[in-house]
Design an enzyme around this catalytic site. Structure first.
Site, PDB file in Angstrom:
ATOM      1  N   CYS A  68       0.855  -1.183   0.000  1.00  0.00           N
ATOM      2  CA  CYS A  68       0.000   0.000   0.000  1.00  0.00           C
ATOM      3  C   CYS A  68       0.893   1.235   0.000  1.00  0.00           C
ATOM      4  O   CYS A  68       2.027   1.213   0.493  1.00  0.00           O
ATOM      5  CB  CYS A  68      -0.892  -0.027   1.242  1.00  0.00           C
ATOM      6  SG  CYS A  68      -1.854   1.470   1.531  1.00  0.00           S
ATOM      7  N   HIS A  69       0.369   2.337  -0.537  1.00  0.00           N
ATOM      8  CA  HIS A  69       1.164   3.567  -0.590  1.00  0.00           C
ATOM      9  C   HIS A  69       1.581   4.033   0.799  1.00  0.00           C
ATOM     10  O   HIS A  69       2.628   4.679   0.964  1.00  0.00           O
ATOM     11  CB  HIS A  69       0.386   4.674  -1.306  1.00  0.00           C
ATOM     12  CG  HIS A  69       1.220   5.876  -1.622  1.00  0.00           C
ATOM     13  ND1 HIS A  69       1.318   6.947  -0.769  1.00  0.00           N
ATOM     14  CD2 HIS A  69       2.035   6.156  -2.671  1.00  0.00           C
ATOM     15  CE1 HIS A  69       2.134   7.848  -1.286  1.00  0.00           C
ATOM     16  NE2 HIS A  69       2.579   7.393  -2.443  1.00  0.00           N
ATOM     17  N   THR A  70       0.800   3.699   1.826  1.00  0.00           N
ATOM     18  CA  THR A  70       1.168   4.089   3.187  1.00  0.00           C
ATOM     19  C   THR A  70       2.488   3.453   3.608  1.00  0.00           C
ATOM     20  O   THR A  70       3.307   4.081   4.289  1.00  0.00           O
ATOM     21  CB  THR A  70       0.051   3.687   4.168  1.00  0.00           C
ATOM     22  OG1 THR A  70      -1.168   4.314   3.755  1.00  0.00           O
ATOM     23  CG2 THR A  70       0.371   4.125   5.588  1.00  0.00           C
TER      24      THR A  70
ATOM     25  N   HIS B 220       0.889  -3.976   5.904  1.00  0.00           N
ATOM     26  CA  HIS B 220      -0.346  -3.963   6.678  1.00  0.00           C
ATOM     27  C   HIS B 220      -1.566  -4.442   5.887  1.00  0.00           C
ATOM     28  O   HIS B 220      -2.664  -4.453   6.436  1.00  0.00           O
ATOM     29  CB  HIS B 220      -0.611  -2.568   7.251  1.00  0.00           C
ATOM     30  CG  HIS B 220      -0.839  -1.510   6.215  1.00  0.00           C
ATOM     31  ND1 HIS B 220       0.191  -0.963   5.487  1.00  0.00           N
ATOM     32  CD2 HIS B 220      -1.968  -0.919   5.778  1.00  0.00           C
ATOM     33  CE1 HIS B 220      -0.301  -0.070   4.662  1.00  0.00           C
ATOM     34  NE2 HIS B 220      -1.612  -0.025   4.800  1.00  0.00           N
ATOM     35  N   GLU B 221      -1.392  -4.846   4.644  1.00  0.00           N
ATOM     36  CA  GLU B 221      -2.476  -5.487   3.888  1.00  0.00           C
ATOM     37  C   GLU B 221      -2.081  -6.942   3.689  1.00  0.00           C
ATOM     38  O   GLU B 221      -1.124  -7.225   2.964  1.00  0.00           O
ATOM     39  CB  GLU B 221      -2.672  -4.821   2.520  1.00  0.00           C
ATOM     40  CG  GLU B 221      -3.322  -3.460   2.575  1.00  0.00           C
ATOM     41  CD  GLU B 221      -3.670  -2.924   1.188  1.00  0.00           C
ATOM     42  OE1 GLU B 221      -4.379  -1.917   1.121  1.00  0.00           O
ATOM     43  OE2 GLU B 221      -3.238  -3.516   0.180  1.00  0.00           O
TER      44      GLU B 221
ATOM     45  N   CYS C 176     -11.590  -2.922  19.986  1.00  0.00           N
ATOM     46  CA  CYS C 176     -11.495  -3.560  21.305  1.00  0.00           C
ATOM     47  C   CYS C 176     -12.848  -4.061  21.775  1.00  0.00           C
ATOM     48  O   CYS C 176     -12.934  -4.918  22.656  1.00  0.00           O
ATOM     49  CB  CYS C 176     -10.895  -2.592  22.325  1.00  0.00           C
ATOM     50  SG  CYS C 176     -12.027  -1.270  22.862  1.00  0.00           S
TER      51      CYS C 176
ATOM     52  N   CYS D 260     -14.703   0.098  24.274  1.00  0.00           N
ATOM     53  CA  CYS D 260     -14.677   1.561  24.433  1.00  0.00           C
ATOM     54  C   CYS D 260     -15.949   2.190  23.856  1.00  0.00           C
ATOM     55  O   CYS D 260     -16.759   1.535  23.200  1.00  0.00           O
ATOM     56  CB  CYS D 260     -13.440   2.156  23.770  1.00  0.00           C
ATOM     57  SG  CYS D 260     -13.458   2.088  21.951  1.00  0.00           S
TER      58      CYS D 260
ATOM     59  N   CYS E   5     -16.248   1.803  20.041  1.00  0.00           N
ATOM     60  CA  CYS E   5     -16.617   0.455  19.597  1.00  0.00           C
ATOM     61  C   CYS E   5     -18.077   0.144  19.902  1.00  0.00           C
ATOM     62  O   CYS E   5     -18.731  -0.587  19.149  1.00  0.00           O
ATOM     63  CB  CYS E   5     -15.708  -0.580  20.257  1.00  0.00           C
ATOM     64  SG  CYS E   5     -14.028  -0.622  19.572  1.00  0.00           S
TER      65      CYS E   5
ATOM     66  N   CYS F  41     -11.668   3.156  17.430  1.00  0.00           N
ATOM     67  CA  CYS F  41     -11.408   2.539  18.728  1.00  0.00           C
ATOM     68  C   CYS F  41     -10.386   3.345  19.540  1.00  0.00           C
ATOM     69  O   CYS F  41      -9.324   3.717  19.036  1.00  0.00           O
ATOM     70  CB  CYS F  41     -10.899   1.118  18.514  1.00  0.00           C
ATOM     71  SG  CYS F  41     -10.426   0.246  20.008  1.00  0.00           S
TER      72      CYS F  41
ATOM     73  N   ARG G 289      -6.874   2.349  17.751  1.00  0.00           N
ATOM     74  CA  ARG G 289      -6.838   3.252  16.600  1.00  0.00           C
ATOM     75  C   ARG G 289      -5.415   3.328  16.053  1.00  0.00           C
ATOM     76  O   ARG G 289      -4.435   3.248  16.808  1.00  0.00           O
ATOM     77  CB  ARG G 289      -7.303   4.637  17.029  1.00  0.00           C
ATOM     78  CG  ARG G 289      -7.532   5.611  15.898  1.00  0.00           C
ATOM     79  CD  ARG G 289      -7.979   6.963  16.440  1.00  0.00           C
ATOM     80  NE  ARG G 289      -9.140   6.857  17.336  1.00  0.00           N
ATOM     81  CZ  ARG G 289      -9.724   7.918  17.893  1.00  0.00           C
ATOM     82  NH1 ARG G 289      -9.263   9.125  17.669  1.00  0.00           N
ATOM     83  NH2 ARG G 289     -10.768   7.746  18.683  1.00  0.00           N
TER      84      ARG G 289
ATOM     85  N   CYS H  73      -7.007  -2.699   3.945  1.00  0.00           N
ATOM     86  CA  CYS H  73      -6.752  -1.256   4.038  1.00  0.00           C
ATOM     87  C   CYS H  73      -7.443  -0.485   2.920  1.00  0.00           C
ATOM     88  O   CYS H  73      -8.602  -0.122   3.023  1.00  0.00           O
ATOM     89  CB  CYS H  73      -5.246  -0.978   4.047  1.00  0.00           C
ATOM     90  SG  CYS H  73      -4.825   0.782   4.177  1.00  0.00           S
TER      91      CYS H  73
ATOM     92  N   ARG I  31      -2.231  -2.595  -6.891  1.00  0.00           N
ATOM     93  CA  ARG I  31      -1.815  -3.468  -5.808  1.00  0.00           C
ATOM     94  C   ARG I  31      -0.944  -4.577  -6.388  1.00  0.00           C
ATOM     95  O   ARG I  31      -1.347  -5.273  -7.317  1.00  0.00           O
ATOM     96  CB  ARG I  31      -3.016  -4.078  -5.082  1.00  0.00           C
ATOM     97  CG  ARG I  31      -3.723  -3.114  -4.139  1.00  0.00           C
ATOM     98  CD  ARG I  31      -2.810  -2.739  -2.979  1.00  0.00           C
ATOM     99  NE  ARG I  31      -3.440  -1.847  -2.031  1.00  0.00           N
ATOM    100  CZ  ARG I  31      -3.378  -0.506  -2.104  1.00  0.00           C
ATOM    101  NH1 ARG I  31      -2.741   0.065  -3.107  1.00  0.00           N
ATOM    102  NH2 ARG I  31      -3.920   0.236  -1.170  1.00  0.00           N
TER     103      ARG I  31
END
Length: 399
Positions: free
Chosen positions: A67-69, A89-90, A119, A122, A125, A133, A137, A197, A392
């Protein structure tokens, strides 16, 4: 899922069960792509992955995508650098073992690790209106686990930092159980992993926040992966016109595959693009979704919606010093401006239904996956994204 792929996954599951019996509670040594310095090629290293602690799970990653992130934080432009680090993260994988207190996951479960969590305790959530969250988060600065402030990755006894709680550029990783979503085991992980993501972010921005009705006119600002996912949402919603806006005309032909009916390049006009779109649509579009992070595009996305009922949704992340400026009359004339995070999807509660959309052939994912490389060639995925040649790139781990 093709029968051959299904048999392959079953064999992996059997291996996971057998492995878990001997590795649960033990350190696992495996291969990971480590970023030692900002902007330098990742290095495939042998790393140690500690067992999961309280409310954590250890996963065997089978597929991950770029991902670009990941690229943004690997380049370390505009943020505090934290290295060495394992990005990613993907992804899609299988639970290898679980830590104390984890009751909703068990070894062998097919899962998607997600950069943000749920979670389920909270206020956010428990609210039907939020997915932000308090505990889980996204935190891009944190490189350690929440429970004890330590990393689960190390090499030669020295820590390697995590990224957004997932670090999927490793054959094994550890994540908080609230950031791990159990999914249909029939779903092909090499396809649905992209829902961790960007695709869910764009899709949900349209379906959950903009909510266009059938026959609506929708404008999409930015035709990268997130923007095309937003267009996919408009297509699913039955929009009659989907107008794609981008400064790169090379994206226009492929955008048609995602339901985009016409494209606009702001550079082709000597007036603000919001005026161009208003003229094209008899006063403005019904919905717009902004996916670039450019503050001027954000303003255009808001000002191009029709008065009385128009809704603009901001998805892209702007620079921290940007300021959004518009005439207050645009709001008083009953235009609505909204923002969204991860498409307003709660990871554990909602993502299984998005996977279900794919399994029911309502959502098309294959067209987002433009390349595939083995884990050993992960740097090719970075090169393709930096050249703008990839939506991707699927990275197949060494399973």
């Amino acid at each position: 899922m093709p029968l051959s792929s299904r048999k392959h996954i079953i064999l992996i599951q059997v291996n996971i069960y057998q492995t878990a019996m001997s590795t649960a509670g033990q350190v696992i040594r495996c291969k990971a792509a480590v970023a030692w310095e900002a902007g330098k090629p990742l290095v495939i290293e042998e790393v140690d992955v500690a067992p999961p602690q309280q409310h954590e799970v250890r996963l065997k990653i089978l597929y991950t995508s770029l991902c670009h992130t990941d690229v943004y934080f690997w380049e370390a432009k505009g943020q505090t650098p934290l290295f060495p680090r394992i990005f990613g993260h993907e992804a899609g994988g299988i639970v290898e073992s679980v830590g104390e207190g984890v009751t909703d996951l068990q070894p062998g479960d097919h899962v998607l690790p997600v950069f943000t969590g749920e979670c389920q305790q909270c206020r956010h959530c428990k609210s039907a209106e939020s997915n932000m969250c308090d505990l889980l988060r996204i935190n891009t600065d944190r490189g350690v686990m929440i429970s004890d402030g330590q990393t689960r990755f190390s090499k030669d006894g020295k820590p390697i930092y995590h990224f957004v709680g997932t670090s999927t550029f490793s054959e094994y990783t550890v994540a908080h159980s609230g950031c791990v979503t159990k999914i249909d085991p029939q779903a092909p992980l090499d396809k649905v992993c992209v829902l961790s993501c960007g695709i869910s972010t764009g899709l949900g921005a349209t379906l959950n926040v903009a909510k266009p009705t059938r026959g609506s006119i929708v404008a999409i600002f930015g035709l990268g992966a997130v923007g095309l996912a937003a267009a996919e949402g408009a297509r699913i919603s039955g929009a009659s016109r989907i107008i794609g806006i981008d400064l790169n005309p090379s994206r226009f032909d492929s955008a048609k595959n995602f339901g985009v009916t016409e494209c606009v390049n702001p550079k082709d006009y000597d007036k603000p693009v919001q005026e161009v779109i208003a003229e094209m649509t008899d006063g403005g579009v019904d919905r717009s979704v902004e996916c670039t992070g450019n503050v001027n595009a954000m303003i255009s996305a808001f000002e191009c919606v029709h008065d009385g009922w128009g809704v603009a949704v901001l998805v892209g992340v702007p620079n921290k010093d940007d300021a959004f400026k518009t005439n207050p009359m645009n709001l008083l004339n009953e235009r609505t401006l909204k923002g969204t995070f991860f498409g307003n999807y709660k990871p554990k509660t909602d993502l299984p239904s998005v996977v279900g959309m794919y399994m029911n052939k309502e959502l098309e994912l294959e067209k987002f996956i433009t390349q595939q490389v083995p884990f050993t060639e992960i740097n090719k995925a970075f090169d393709l994204m930096l050249k703008g040649e990839s939506l991707r790139c699927m990275i197949t781990m060494g399973h």
